[in-house]
Design a protein around this motif. Structure first.
Motif, short mmCIF file in Angstrom:
data_model
loop_
_atom_site.label_atom_id
_atom_site.label_comp_id
_atom_site.label_asym_id
_atom_site.label_seq_id
_atom_site.Cartn_x
_atom_site.Cartn_y
_atom_site.Cartn_z
N SER A 104 0.86 -1.18 0.00
CA SER A 104 0.00 0.00 0.00
C SER A 104 0.89 1.22 0.00
CB SER A 104 -0.92 0.01 1.23
OG SER A 104 -1.79 -1.10 1.22
N GLU A 185 -4.48 6.06 -0.49
CA GLU A 185 -3.53 4.96 -0.59
C GLU A 185 -3.95 4.05 -1.75
OE1 GLU A 185 -3.11 2.90 3.09
OE2 GLU A 185 -2.44 4.69 4.21
N ASP A 187 -3.14 0.30 -3.66
CA ASP A 187 -2.53 -1.01 -3.52
C ASP A 187 -1.94 -1.44 -4.86
OD1 ASP A 187 -3.48 -1.06 -0.92
OD2 ASP A 187 -5.33 -2.10 -1.47
#
Length: 233
Positions: A104, A185, A187
């Motif tokens: 992340s 964030e 991934d």
């Protein structure tokens, strides 16, 4: 709900000579050179002092003490530099072991291709309506409405095909109902770890590009076989 608007944005060591047919003396360290020079100067000072008015012995003691302190500081500097280099090498090795894992990354930019991106908005408080804003290179904005959510991580998916977004680089930001701009964030798969030309560590993450270690917020383990890296030309 997705809306699209247009918004343009804009001391060097000395190398010794040979001491034999094949042997070469190692380079003298700055500390050793300084110590030898100081010793010669101190001996010359003692030999040439006025016999009728000799220098105070305490002066020589102070000078020797200063030399010892300087030598200790230089040795400490060399040790610290060596330790920093070793630590950086260990960091690269440790992070290299994470290649292929999902991570992340807190970021303000993404790279869109054909694969959907997963991420989350880190809400500091409850939000009745949160917008995810993608801005392309031309300044065109795409706003994605996220449903009401309590404080914490609110997950989202960016599917370029469904949104009609061409491949390329975009800036990304979030706007909560109270006007705050929480962190975003993304991934992605960690594809590689390398040292930059300046000695820093660079990590290449799919869907984002090159990032610094400080941007990584989590290591999430291996991906499944269906999760292939995102590549861009």
């Amino acid at each position: 709900m997705v809306t699209t608007t247009s918004n343009a944005f804009g001391l060097n060591g000395n190398t010794g000579g040979s001491t034999g047919s094949n042997a070469v003396a190692p380079a003298a360290s700055p500390v050793s050179a300084n110590k030898d020079m100081f010793t010669k100067l101190l001996v010359a000072q003692i030999r040439n002092q006025d016999p009728l008015a000799p220098s105070d012995p305490a002066t020589f003691v102070n000078q020797l003490s200063q030399l010892s302190q300087t030598e200790a500081l230089e040795n400490m500097t060399q040790t610290t530099a060596a330790s920093a280099t070793m630590l950086q090498s260990l960091q690269v090795l440790a992070m290299g072991g994470q290649v292929g894992n999902q991570v992340s990354v807190e970021t303000s930019r993404v790279q869109l291709g054909e694969t959907a991106l997963q991420g989350s908005v880190q809400l500091g408080g409850a939000s009745s309506l949160t917008h995810l804003v993608l801005t392309g290179a031309t300044g065109t904005q795409t706003r994605i409405e996220l449903p009401p959510h309590a404080a914490g991580a609110q997950s989202f998916t960016i599917d370029p095909a469904k949104l009609g977004l061409p491949a390329g680089k975009y800036s990304i930001a979030a706007e909560a109902a109270d006007g705050t701009k929480p962190a975003v964030e993304i991934d992605g798969r960690l594809n590689s770890v390398r040292l930059s030309s300046t000695g820093g560590i660079v990590m290449q993450v799919a869907g984002i590009g090159d990032v610094e270690p400080g941007w990584i917020t989590g290591f999430n383990g291996k991906t499944t076989g269906a999760d292939a890296p995102v590549t861009f030309n």
